[in-house]
Design an enzyme around this catalytic site. Structure first.
Site, PDB file in Angstrom:
ATOM      1  N   GLU A   1       6.762 -39.323  -9.094  1.00  0.00           N
ATOM      2  CA  GLU A   1       5.319 -38.777  -9.342  1.00  0.00           C
ATOM      3  C   GLU A   1       5.209 -38.344 -10.929  1.00  0.00           C
ATOM      4  O   GLU A   1       6.096 -37.722 -11.294  1.00  0.00           O
ATOM      5  CB  GLU A   1       4.912 -37.437  -8.455  1.00  0.00           C
ATOM      6  CG  GLU A   1       3.393 -36.967  -9.022  1.00  0.00           C
ATOM      7  CD  GLU A   1       3.078 -35.846  -7.787  1.00  0.00           C
ATOM      8  OE1 GLU A   1       4.102 -35.344  -7.566  1.00  0.00           O
ATOM      9  OE2 GLU A   1       1.971 -35.688  -7.771  1.00  0.00           O
TER      10      GLU A   1
ATOM     11  N   GLU B   1      -4.607 -33.441  -1.953  1.00  0.00           N
ATOM     12  CA  GLU B   1      -3.618 -32.476  -2.566  1.00  0.00           C
ATOM     13  C   GLU B   1      -4.503 -31.366  -3.320  1.00  0.00           C
ATOM     14  O   GLU B   1      -4.070 -31.588  -4.619  1.00  0.00           O
ATOM     15  CB  GLU B   1      -2.741 -32.893  -3.143  1.00  0.00           C
ATOM     16  CG  GLU B   1      -1.375 -32.106  -3.563  1.00  0.00           C
ATOM     17  CD  GLU B   1      -0.401 -32.748  -4.460  1.00  0.00           C
ATOM     18  OE1 GLU B   1       0.751 -32.209  -4.151  1.00  0.00           O
ATOM     19  OE2 GLU B   1      -0.612 -33.630  -4.972  1.00  0.00           O
TER      20      GLU B   1
HETATM   21  O1  LIG Z   1       0.982 -32.958  -7.724  1.00  0.00           O
HETATM   22  C1  LIG Z   1       1.946 -31.862  -7.168  1.00  0.00           C
HETATM   23  O2  LIG Z   1       1.865 -30.964  -7.562  1.00  0.00           O
HETATM   24  C2  LIG Z   1       2.752 -32.394  -6.214  1.00  0.00           C
HETATM   25  O3  LIG Z   1       2.765 -33.752  -5.495  1.00  0.00           O
HETATM   26  C3  LIG Z   1       4.256 -32.031  -5.882  1.00  0.00           C
HETATM   27  O4  LIG Z   1       4.743 -32.792  -5.060  1.00  0.00           O
HETATM   28  C4  LIG Z   1       4.839 -31.073  -6.640  1.00  0.00           C
HETATM   29  O5  LIG Z   1       4.336 -30.380  -7.698  1.00  0.00           O
HETATM   30 MG   LIG Z   2       0.811 -34.598  -6.599  1.00  0.00          MG
END
Ligand SMILES: O=C(O)[C@@H](O)C(=O)CO
Ligand SMILES: [Mg+2]
Length: 259
Positions: free
Chosen positions: A143, A241
């Protein structure tokens, strides 16, 4: 509309963690994700998933000392042993929960750590995890997280940087986790980016910006972005999220009525 997963680290936090699975299902979600499963026994998590007919979509590799501010250890050369043990631990959980994807947080590079050393450590660790995950038929996601607001110093903070890593590691089961919130802050141009990066995207997450709240509270046109994901044939999950501005139930209009 894409398949949406409720992020139980941010949604339904009005309830205890174990009750959030039921609440997600009652709200209409068929998948869940959350930061980490490790503080709960696998059997308990599995029971919640099974009794509510939910898919465990994603969780993260162990991140180091989260409470002390660590956000992953994959770029830290003095933590390789811990990283490898974390991969094994995550695989055990993923197996029991039937989870096909795990996200690797690159970590924050200390100013004292040379950038090229951090990069090579990350390449080696991701290469190691990719091989271990391949044996399990699982995908490793990477990510890109914004370093402007949420995690200053985060080592992988643009999609270009993640793509460079994916090309270097060169393993079919390593994918980009494209979080629309982080990418809106760092890059913008969301629909065109998703279109270009689609073959490498393993998972999508979202929140509106600014504020990291639900769709409709900020500047992102989610109706158009979700329609683009459908039009482009994105077949993965999309994780909600965000931190609800009020209650989780009140925040779900985008889900009930279309963003
Ligand atoms: O975007 C985020 O914050 C999350 O996907 C993560 O896994 C941890 O910071
Ligand atoms: Mg995230």
């Amino acid at each position: 509309m894409p398949a949406f997963a409720a992020n139980l680290s941010m949604l339904f936090t009005e309830a205890d963690f174990m009750d959030r699975f039921r609440l997600a299902r009652e709200a209409g979600f068929t998948g869940v994700e959350y930061l980490f499963p490790y503080e709960w026994p696998e059997e308990d998590l599995k029971r919640e998933l099974e009794s509510h007919g939910l898919t465990q979509v994603l969780f993260n590799l162990p991140p180091g000392n989260w409470a002390a501010g660590e956000r992953g250890i994959a770029c830290l050369p003095d933590r390789v042993e811990e990283f490898e043990a974390g991969v094994d631990h995550a695989i055990r959980y993923a197996r029991s929960l039937g989870c096909r994807q795990v996200n690797c947080l690159a970590g924050i590079r200390p100013n004292t750590l040379d950038e090229s050393v951090a990069w090579q450590t990350l390449v080696d660790n991701v290469g190691h995890a990719a091989v271990r995950f391949e044996d399990e038929g699982m995908t490793l996601c990477l990510e890109a997280i914004n370093s402007r607001v949420d995690i200053p110093g985060f080592f992988l903070d643009t999609s270009a940087r993640v793509m460079q890593l994916i090309e270097t590691v060169d393993a079919d089961n390593v994918k980009l986790q494209y979080d629309l919130y982080h990418m809106q802050i760092m890059e913008g141009d969301l629909i065109r980016s998703v279109e270009c990066l689609l073959p490498w995207i393993g998972h999508v997450q979202f929140a509106d910006n600014p504020g990291r709240h639900e769709p409709g509270t900020g500047e992102i046109n989610f109706r158009n972005v979700f329609a683009a994901l459908d039009r482009l044939g994105y077949g993965g999950w999309v994780g909600a999220e965000y931190r609800p501005r009020g209650s989780t139930t009140e925040s779900l209009d985008w889900f009930r009525n279309g963003a």
